[in-house]
Design an enzyme around this catalytic site. Sequence first.
Site, PDB file in Angstrom:
ATOM      1  N   SER A 259       0.851  -1.185   0.000  1.00 33.23           N
ATOM      2  CA  SER A 259       0.000   0.000   0.000  1.00 33.23           C
ATOM      3  C   SER A 259       0.888   1.237   0.000  1.00 33.23           C
ATOM      4  O   SER A 259       2.111   1.148   0.023  1.00 33.23           O
ATOM      5  CB  SER A 259      -0.899   0.011   1.238  1.00 33.23           C
ATOM      6  OG  SER A 259      -0.113   0.322   2.371  1.00 33.23           O
ATOM      7  N   LYS A 260       0.226   2.365  -0.018  1.00 32.00           N
ATOM      8  CA  LYS A 260       0.917   3.668  -0.039  1.00 32.00           C
ATOM      9  C   LYS A 260       2.019   3.764   1.027  1.00 32.00           C
ATOM     10  O   LYS A 260       3.037   4.419   0.815  1.00 32.00           O
ATOM     11  CB  LYS A 260      -0.106   4.784   0.207  1.00 32.00           C
ATOM     12  CG  LYS A 260      -0.632   5.391  -1.071  1.00 32.00           C
ATOM     13  CD  LYS A 260       0.288   6.487  -1.556  1.00 32.00           C
ATOM     14  CE  LYS A 260       0.118   6.857  -3.002  1.00 32.00           C
ATOM     15  NZ  LYS A 260       1.246   6.546  -3.842  1.00 32.00           N
ATOM     16  N   ARG A 261       1.778   3.106   2.160  1.00 30.57           N
ATOM     17  CA  ARG A 261       2.763   3.159   3.236  1.00 30.57           C
ATOM     18  C   ARG A 261       4.136   2.667   2.784  1.00 30.57           C
ATOM     19  O   ARG A 261       5.155   3.042   3.335  1.00 30.57           O
ATOM     20  CB  ARG A 261       2.329   2.269   4.410  1.00 30.57           C
ATOM     21  CG  ARG A 261       1.293   2.860   5.312  1.00 30.57           C
ATOM     22  CD  ARG A 261       0.966   1.892   6.422  1.00 30.57           C
ATOM     23  NE  ARG A 261       0.434   0.624   5.906  1.00 30.57           N
ATOM     24  CZ  ARG A 261       0.983  -0.565   6.097  1.00 30.57           C
ATOM     25  NH1 ARG A 261       2.068  -0.672   6.804  1.00 30.57           N
ATOM     26  NH2 ARG A 261       0.451  -1.661   5.592  1.00 30.57           N
ATOM     27  N   GLY A 263       5.480   3.155  -0.102  1.00 29.05           N
ATOM     28  CA  GLY A 263       6.089   4.002  -1.135  1.00 29.05           C
ATOM     29  C   GLY A 263       5.199   4.053  -2.357  1.00 29.05           C
ATOM     30  O   GLY A 263       3.986   3.889  -2.254  1.00 29.05           O
TER      31      GLY A 263
END
Length: 496
Positions: A259-261, A263
């Site tokens: 996920s976005k976490r 990168g």
Amino acid sequence: MSDETKPVRVRFAPSPTGKLHVGGARTAIFNWAFARANHGTFILRIDDTDPTRSTEENTQIILRAMRWLGLDWDEGPEVGGDYGPYKQTERLGIYRQAAQRLWDEGHAYPCFCTPEQLAADKKAAQDRHDPFQGYQRRCRHLSCEEAQRRIDAGEPYVLRIKVPEDRGDVVIHDAVHGDVTFDAKELDDFVIFRSDGTPTYNFATVVDDAMMGITHVIRGDDHLSNTPRQVMVYEALGAPVPMFAHISMILGADGKKLSKRHGATSVEEYRDAGYLPDAFVNYLALLGWSPDGETTIVPRDVLAKTFSIERVSKNPATFDPAKLDWINAAYLDAVGDAEFTDKVMVPELVRAGLVGSGDDRPREWLLTLASVVRPRTKHLGDVAGICSMVFGTADTLEYDEKAVKKGLAKEGMKLILVAASSKLVAIPDDGWTADAIDAALDPLPDELDAKKRVVFQAIRAAVCGNLVSPPLGVVLELVGKSDALARITRAETMAK
Ligand code: GLU
């Protein structure tokens, strides 16, 4: 079961509720490669039936990303095909007809239960510890006349599929997971058409896959739990069930779903960060598939010949940015100086404003620069940083702190620079080449009775403004004799 002899037809069916992400791109690559390896047809279909979250802008972003990835589709938006339209919102009439047919044939029925009624039924099921807490089939046995009367009276209704009472286990023969069994009793009589006249995903997808003659459904395994419901729709439609292949999730290094976490997750971000599409496709193809468990460089044409579902792993794949960088660097390294110059370096230098769009440097000069930049480039985005110091002049060169501290501001450095200057001045203007420069500077450490590392560090700091540039001789050649000398003269004022 699927008919193995039918020509392969597969589809990638993104919902344009966001950009194309790494997971979706990997699904697209597997479908594309499977189609190519089997001389089949690769279809792109836009699943935009969720009107609140789908946008035309996202559709365009997805199409652009697919083009950038080089995943050419044989049927779909912009290219057409015999089974169109290829956007679900343009197929509403088709879904309506299919639903009407199921209704007429007794495979579907209207349900008038209000949300309150459904909630109350669910609560009651919970209270009596009923293992089945889905739709209690309240409207399943309404007579046709009563249903019609309520429709005529304007009561809102949905259409539900009638899951056969005696259906027993639904076994999915999944090409990745093997046989997966679901108990049909657990399946709701689920909604296929909402009261607002739009089809649900499980219905629209099957109508499309059946009508488009899809032979293999390759998609993320988050859809595995939808599959028994979809099989119910195939059976109600009397259509052959395709072969399913549910591919594993992609995890981040911490073992959690990517996920976005972790990168960058959208294809666009990787494009903008300077990855080569061929390298990116190669890397994503290896997330859950491998030709032999070892090979890491799988060019697109090899992928298109050798991809097989048998070699897709059912274990989750871990996204490893370092491996992506390694593969990208390998592709950059393999392109050759001329191609690197034209396709990678000059566009990057133009983008960074270091050269004009008509590349205002001689070809030979650019090729020499490419020969030292290419092996040091992991991403396109590295290019400008690696070679910015050969652009500009002695006046504009910026010296980084480390270069000044370690290379210049130490006792004895000025002496080294003065000695270097006198060696360089002696090189004839028309013989200013990396070889001649290296040969001229080579005896300096002995002559000065100084360490080689110290001598060259001082010259590097003076000419490049940093301590990490490409080989010194080449940099000096590219900078040109008079500017090289001017840089050293300027640095002398900072040296001790
Ligand atoms: N539109 C679905 C999604 O984006 C894919 C559906 C499918 O492959 O069946 O998740």
